[in-house]
Design a protein around this motif. Structure first.
Motif, PDB file in Angstrom:
ATOM      1  N   ILE A  13       0.867  -1.203   0.068  1.00 42.52           N
ATOM      2  CA  ILE A  13      -0.064  -0.161  -0.095  1.00 42.52           C
ATOM      3  C   ILE A  13       0.845   1.304  -0.022  1.00 42.52           C
ATOM      4  O   ILE A  13       1.850   1.329   0.497  1.00 42.52           O
ATOM      5  CB  ILE A  13      -0.988  -0.166   1.270  1.00 42.52           C
ATOM      6  N   GLY A  14       0.592   1.981  -1.029  1.00 42.78           N
ATOM      7  CA  GLY A  14       1.435   3.469  -0.978  1.00 42.78           C
ATOM      8  C   GLY A  14       2.646   3.180  -1.902  1.00 42.78           C
ATOM      9  O   GLY A  14       3.434   4.302  -1.897  1.00 42.78           O
ATOM     10  N   THR A  15       2.585   2.054  -2.614  1.00 38.22           N
ATOM     11  CA  THR A  15       3.969   1.998  -3.307  1.00 38.22           C
ATOM     12  C   THR A  15       3.615   2.248  -4.825  1.00 38.22           C
ATOM     13  O   THR A  15       2.478   2.556  -5.106  1.00 38.22           O
ATOM     14  CB  THR A  15       4.522   0.534  -3.253  1.00 38.22           C
ATOM     15  N   LYS A  16       4.429   2.541  -5.641  1.00 40.30           N
ATOM     16  CA  LYS A  16       4.422   2.911  -7.066  1.00 40.30           C
ATOM     17  C   LYS A  16       3.681   1.586  -7.773  1.00 40.30           C
ATOM     18  O   LYS A  16       4.052   0.244  -7.337  1.00 40.30           O
ATOM     19  CB  LYS A  16       5.863   3.013  -7.758  1.00 40.30           C
ATOM     20  N   ALA A  17       2.928   1.735  -8.853  1.00 41.36           N
ATOM     21  CA  ALA A  17       2.383   0.817  -9.596  1.00 41.36           C
ATOM     22  C   ALA A  17       3.494  -0.353 -10.082  1.00 41.36           C
ATOM     23  O   ALA A  17       3.119  -1.620 -10.044  1.00 41.36           O
ATOM     24  CB  ALA A  17       1.610   1.236 -10.597  1.00 41.36           C
ATOM     25  N   ASN A  18       4.484   0.098 -10.650  1.00 43.11           N
ATOM     26  CA  ASN A  18       5.564  -1.086 -11.159  1.00 43.11           C
ATOM     27  C   ASN A  18       6.240  -1.850 -10.000  1.00 43.11           C
ATOM     28  O   ASN A  18       6.400  -2.862 -10.225  1.00 43.11           O
ATOM     29  CB  ASN A  18       6.688  -0.161 -11.542  1.00 43.11           C
ATOM     30  N   GLN A  19       6.096  -1.536  -8.500  1.00 46.90           N
ATOM     31  CA  GLN A  19       6.590  -2.182  -7.532  1.00 46.90           C
ATOM     32  C   GLN A  19       5.632  -3.326  -7.086  1.00 46.90           C
ATOM     33  O   GLN A  19       5.702  -4.281  -7.150  1.00 46.90           O
ATOM     34  CB  GLN A  19       6.946  -1.446  -6.368  1.00 46.90           C
ATOM     35  N   ARG A  20       4.296  -2.780  -7.060  1.00 41.16           N
ATOM     36  CA  ARG A  20       3.098  -3.549  -6.891  1.00 41.16           C
ATOM     37  C   ARG A  20       3.103  -4.663  -7.917  1.00 41.16           C
ATOM     38  O   ARG A  20       2.687  -6.006  -7.576  1.00 41.16           O
ATOM     39  CB  ARG A  20       1.851  -2.860  -6.817  1.00 41.16           C
ATOM     40  N   GLU A  21       3.346  -4.431  -9.095  1.00 36.63           N
ATOM     41  CA  GLU A  21       3.150  -5.338 -10.187  1.00 36.63           C
ATOM     42  C   GLU A  21       4.476  -6.340 -10.204  1.00 36.63           C
ATOM     43  O   GLU A  21       4.219  -7.524 -10.482  1.00 36.63           O
ATOM     44  CB  GLU A  21       3.446  -4.781 -11.844  1.00 36.63           C
ATOM     45  N   THR A  22       5.694  -5.905  -9.753  1.00 34.57           N
ATOM     46  CA  THR A  22       6.539  -6.601  -9.419  1.00 34.57           C
ATOM     47  C   THR A  22       6.384  -7.739  -8.243  1.00 34.57           C
ATOM     48  O   THR A  22       6.646  -8.998  -8.591  1.00 34.57           O
ATOM     49  CB  THR A  22       7.901  -5.798  -9.154  1.00 34.57           C
ATOM     50  N   LEU A  23       5.773  -7.283  -7.192  1.00 34.43           N
ATOM     51  CA  LEU A  23       5.526  -8.155  -6.313  1.00 34.43           C
ATOM     52  C   LEU A  23       4.683  -9.463  -6.713  1.00 34.43           C
ATOM     53  O   LEU A  23       4.634 -10.485  -6.558  1.00 34.43           O
ATOM     54  CB  LEU A  23       4.918  -7.659  -5.175  1.00 34.43           C
ATOM     55  N   ARG A  24       3.588  -8.785  -7.531  1.00 35.37           N
ATOM     56  CA  ARG A  24       2.538  -9.889  -7.950  1.00 35.37           C
ATOM     57  C   ARG A  24       3.364 -10.639  -9.067  1.00 35.37           C
ATOM     58  O   ARG A  24       2.995 -11.941  -8.980  1.00 35.37           O
ATOM     59  CB  ARG A  24       1.409  -9.130  -8.816  1.00 35.37           C
ATOM     60  N   LEU A  26       6.353 -11.827  -8.890  1.00 39.55           N
ATOM     61  CA  LEU A  26       7.264 -12.723  -8.097  1.00 39.55           C
ATOM     62  C   LEU A  26       6.175 -13.692  -7.243  1.00 39.55           C
ATOM     63  O   LEU A  26       6.661 -14.617  -6.868  1.00 39.55           O
ATOM     64  CB  LEU A  26       7.794 -11.914  -6.850  1.00 39.55           C
ATOM     65  N   GLY A  27       4.952 -13.470  -7.245  1.00 37.95           N
ATOM     66  CA  GLY A  27       4.077 -14.441  -6.679  1.00 37.95           C
ATOM     67  C   GLY A  27       3.816 -14.056  -5.202  1.00 37.95           C
ATOM     68  O   GLY A  27       3.278 -14.911  -4.488  1.00 37.95           O
ATOM     69  N   LEU A  28       3.971 -12.893  -4.825  1.00 39.37           N
ATOM     70  CA  LEU A  28       3.676 -12.488  -3.462  1.00 39.37           C
ATOM     71  C   LEU A  28       2.425 -11.548  -3.390  1.00 39.37           C
ATOM     72  O   LEU A  28       2.470 -10.462  -4.286  1.00 39.37           O
ATOM     73  CB  LEU A  28       4.974 -11.572  -3.152  1.00 39.37           C
ATOM     74  N   LYS A  29       1.439 -11.998  -2.734  1.00 39.77           N
ATOM     75  CA  LYS A  29       0.167 -11.278  -2.381  1.00 39.77           C
ATOM     76  C   LYS A  29      -0.047 -10.689  -1.348  1.00 39.77           C
ATOM     77  O   LYS A  29      -0.667  -9.742  -1.247  1.00 39.77           O
ATOM     78  CB  LYS A  29      -0.769 -12.270  -2.673  1.00 39.77           C
ATOM     79  N   ARG A  30       0.375 -10.985  -0.353  1.00 40.52           N
ATOM     80  CA  ARG A  30       0.281 -10.506   1.165  1.00 40.52           C
ATOM     81  C   ARG A  30       1.554 -10.445   1.794  1.00 40.52           C
ATOM     82  O   ARG A  30       2.672 -11.344   1.631  1.00 40.52           O
ATOM     83  CB  ARG A  30      -0.885 -11.155   1.832  1.00 40.52           C
ATOM     84  N   ILE A  31       1.620  -9.991   2.904  1.00 48.99           N
ATOM     85  CA  ILE A  31       2.731  -9.832   3.941  1.00 48.99           C
ATOM     86  C   ILE A  31       2.769 -11.244   4.521  1.00 48.99           C
ATOM     87  O   ILE A  31       1.915 -11.925   4.956  1.00 48.99           O
ATOM     88  CB  ILE A  31       2.560  -8.900   5.216  1.00 48.99           C
ATOM     89  N   GLY A  32       4.080 -11.707   4.552  1.00 50.08           N
ATOM     90  CA  GLY A  32       4.275 -13.014   5.096  1.00 50.08           C
ATOM     91  C   GLY A  32       4.462 -14.190   4.133  1.00 50.08           C
ATOM     92  O   GLY A  32       4.870 -15.525   4.194  1.00 50.08           O
ATOM     93  N   ASP A  33       3.877 -14.033   2.861  1.00 48.29           N
ATOM     94  CA  ASP A  33       4.038 -14.747   1.839  1.00 48.29           C
ATOM     95  C   ASP A  33       5.569 -15.326   1.440  1.00 48.29           C
ATOM     96  O   ASP A  33       6.252 -14.318   1.359  1.00 48.29           O
ATOM     97  CB  ASP A  33       3.169 -14.284   0.719  1.00 48.29           C
ATOM     98  N   VAL A  34       5.817 -16.483   0.892  1.00 54.51           N
ATOM     99  CA  VAL A  34       7.157 -16.742   0.942  1.00 54.51           C
ATOM    100  C   VAL A  34       7.171 -17.616  -0.536  1.00 54.51           C
ATOM    101  O   VAL A  34       6.288 -18.350  -0.536  1.00 54.51           O
ATOM    102  CB  VAL A  34       7.662 -17.578   1.832  1.00 54.51           C
ATOM    103  N   VAL A  35       7.948 -17.237  -1.598  1.00 54.33           N
ATOM    104  CA  VAL A  35       8.181 -17.975  -2.744  1.00 54.33           C
ATOM    105  C   VAL A  35       9.451 -18.271  -2.727  1.00 54.33           C
ATOM    106  O   VAL A  35      10.563 -17.808  -2.296  1.00 54.33           O
ATOM    107  CB  VAL A  35       7.787 -17.239  -3.808  1.00 54.33           C
ATOM    108  N   ILE A  36       9.779 -19.630  -3.501  1.00 50.14           N
ATOM    109  CA  ILE A  36      11.244 -19.758  -3.740  1.00 50.14           C
ATOM    110  C   ILE A  36      11.404 -19.727  -5.402  1.00 50.14           C
ATOM    111  O   ILE A  36      10.616 -20.187  -6.218  1.00 50.14           O
ATOM    112  CB  ILE A  36      11.297 -21.484  -3.459  1.00 50.14           C
ATOM    113  N   LYS A  37      12.199 -19.079  -5.816  1.00 48.03           N
ATOM    114  CA  LYS A  37      12.564 -18.838  -6.930  1.00 48.03           C
ATOM    115  C   LYS A  37      14.062 -19.144  -7.393  1.00 48.03           C
ATOM    116  O   LYS A  37      14.881 -19.345  -6.690  1.00 48.03           O
ATOM    117  CB  LYS A  37      12.666 -17.270  -7.484  1.00 48.03           C
TER     118      LYS A  37
END
Length: 62
Positions: A13-24, A26-37
């Motif tokens: 929340i409050g971040t730029k659109a490209n940062q929100r899209e980057t999180l998505r 990466l497969g991260l949807k909410r605080i605490g989510d973990v992904v292995i890449k």
């Protein structure tokens, strides 16, 4: 090959659109989510874009 464990630690929340899209991307949807890449330059660049929102740990390295 080494892998990266990426965990979202801060809100998008409050971040730029490209940062929100980057999180998505990466497969991260909410605080605490973990992904292995895979540890590749593309993934490293994505992590660099949102480095203030995530923590990164190298796992399974050679």
């Amino acid at each position: 090959m080494a892998q990266l464990k990426v965990q979202q630690t801060r809100s998008k929340i409050g971040t730029k659109a490209n940062q929100r899209e980057t999180l998505r991307s990466l497969g991260l949807k909410r605080i605490g989510d973990v992904v292995i890449k895979e540890d590749r330059p593309e993934i490293r660049g994505m992590v660099h874009t949102v480095r203030h929102l995530v923590t990164v740990e190298v796992v399974g390295g050679e």
